[in-house]
Design a protein around this motif. Structure first.
Motif, PDB file in Angstrom:
ATOM      1  N   SER A 142       0.834  -1.210   0.000  1.00 58.86           N
ATOM      2  CA  SER A 142       0.000   0.000   0.000  1.00 58.86           C
ATOM      3  C   SER A 142       0.863   1.252   0.000  1.00 58.86           C
ATOM      4  CB  SER A 142      -0.922  -0.005   1.222  1.00 58.86           C
ATOM      5  OG  SER A 142      -1.828  -1.076   1.157  1.00 58.86           O
ATOM      6  N   ALA A 143       1.958   1.249   0.799  1.00 56.82           N
ATOM      7  CA  ALA A 143       2.846   2.410   0.851  1.00 56.82           C
ATOM      8  C   ALA A 143       3.517   2.638  -0.501  1.00 56.82           C
ATOM      9  CB  ALA A 143       3.894   2.208   1.941  1.00 56.82           C
ATOM     10  N   ASN A 145       2.303   1.779  -3.417  1.00 53.32           N
ATOM     11  CA  ASN A 145       1.290   2.288  -4.345  1.00 53.32           C
ATOM     12  C   ASN A 145       1.022   3.779  -4.108  1.00 53.32           C
ATOM     13  OD1 ASN A 145       0.977  -0.180  -5.582  1.00 53.32           O
ATOM     14  ND2 ASN A 145      -0.735  -0.815  -4.285  1.00 53.32           N
ATOM     15  N   GLU A 146       1.022   4.181  -2.839  1.00 49.35           N
ATOM     16  CA  GLU A 146       0.789   5.588  -2.528  1.00 49.35           C
ATOM     17  C   GLU A 146       1.948   6.438  -3.040  1.00 49.35           C
ATOM     18  OE1 GLU A 146      -1.041   8.985  -1.249  1.00 49.35           O
ATOM     19  OE2 GLU A 146      -1.860   6.949  -1.445  1.00 49.35           O
ATOM     20  N   ARG A 149       1.863   6.741  -6.899  1.00 53.05           N
ATOM     21  CA  ARG A 149       0.575   7.109  -7.464  1.00 53.05           C
ATOM     22  C   ARG A 149       0.705   8.108  -8.613  1.00 53.05           C
ATOM     23  NH1 ARG A 149      -3.571  10.492  -5.278  1.00 53.05           N
ATOM     24  NH2 ARG A 149      -2.185  10.934  -3.528  1.00 53.05           N
ATOM     25  N   PRO A 156       0.467  -0.300 -10.213  1.00 55.93           N
ATOM     26  CA  PRO A 156       0.274  -0.592  -8.787  1.00 55.93           C
ATOM     27  C   PRO A 156       0.541  -2.058  -8.439  1.00 55.93           C
ATOM     28  CG  PRO A 156      -1.552   0.698  -9.665  1.00 55.93           C
ATOM     29  CD  PRO A 156      -0.742   0.265 -10.838  1.00 55.93           C
TER      30      PRO A 156
END
Length: 267
Positions: A142-143, A145-146, A149, A156
């Motif tokens: 998740s980190a 992907n953030e 972004r 992703p």
């Protein structure tokens, strides 16, 4: 010598075996009574010699019937005693089985369960490590992907659930076949129905109100849908982080979910 020793000798004496002998004695008694009655049949037509012979035969069968009746009475008494003895033995055996069952249950709780709970604690600790590590992997994905972004061309990273724990969905589908159908003028198509004897059931004409006439359907070969499969969305398996792994022994710490370090310090 008792009647049971005379009949069975060294064979086991049980209520079942005695019952079999009772049936034999009863059959012998009934047969002797029948022969005793038949011995004097036609008495009014007998001469003296025949009468004496019939009476002798009658006495033979009478004595046989008496012996069978006496044996039957002794066996029925022995059968009742055997049933009572067997019931007492079974009751004692049942009490012993229950005593052994209590002993085994107590041993399982005091000894067997301890070994199993230790094995559970060791296994649950390993599972907690796996769940924690999976959470770390998903958090890092998740980190990433953030952070990426807004990066050009960034693809992703899939979550663990999306990559490995999603059941595939199902697309809608239909199966078609060419069949004989009734076709109306307005385009309605109805598959032909048949009766129990295989004859075609004729569809009734429909009244067309705006044309003030009946629409009589005609038979044609048409491709129609014979079965449909509804679409079904895919779904994820239940989340592993929601698993609860309590401690095996009282006063132990839960394996999962884990308490925070601050909460552990306060407790």
């Amino acid at each position: 010598m008792s009647i049971l020793k005379s009949l069975f000798g060294k064979k086991p004496i049980t209520s079942t075996n005695i019952s079999a002998e009772i049936e034999k004695a009863r059959a012998e008694h009934d047969a002797a009574l029948a022969k005793r009655g038949a011995a004097l049949a036609g008495l009014g037509l007998m001469d003296d010699a025949t009468h004496q012979k019939a009476e002798a035969e009658y006495e033979v069968h009478r004595r046989a019937a008496d012996r069978a009746a006496a044996r039957l009475a002794d066996l029925e008494k022995a059968h009742a005693e055997a049933l009572a003895t067997e019931a007492a033995v079974e009751k004692q055996a049942e009490a012993e089985r229950f005593r052994q069952r209590v002993k085994n249950a107590r041993n399982d709780v005091e000894v067997g369960a301890v070994a199993l709970l230790r094995e559970y604690d060791a296994t649950a600790a390993k599972l907690a490590e796996i769940i924690a590590r999976l959470g770390e992997i998903d958090a890092e994905a998740s980190a990433v992907n953030e952070a990426g972004r807004r990066a050009p061309g960034f693809e992703p990273v899939r979550s663990i659930d999306a990559a490995h724990r999603q059941r595939p969905g199902r697309q809608a589908s239909e199966r078609r076949e060419v069949q004989q159908c009734w076709v109306f003028a307005n385009g309605d198509v109805l598959p032909v129905r048949t009766s129990a004897d295989g004859n075609v059931i004729k569809e009734e004409p429909r009244w067309v109100h705006h044309e003030q006439r009946f629409d009589t359907p005609r038979l044609e070969q048409r491709e129609i849908v014979v079965s449909r499969t509804e679409a079904r969305a895919g779904h994820y398996e239940a989340g592993l982080a929601g698993i609860v792994l309590p401690p095996g022994f009282a006063r132990g710490a839960a394996h999962w979910p884990r308490k925070s370090l601050a909460h552990r310090a306060q407790s």
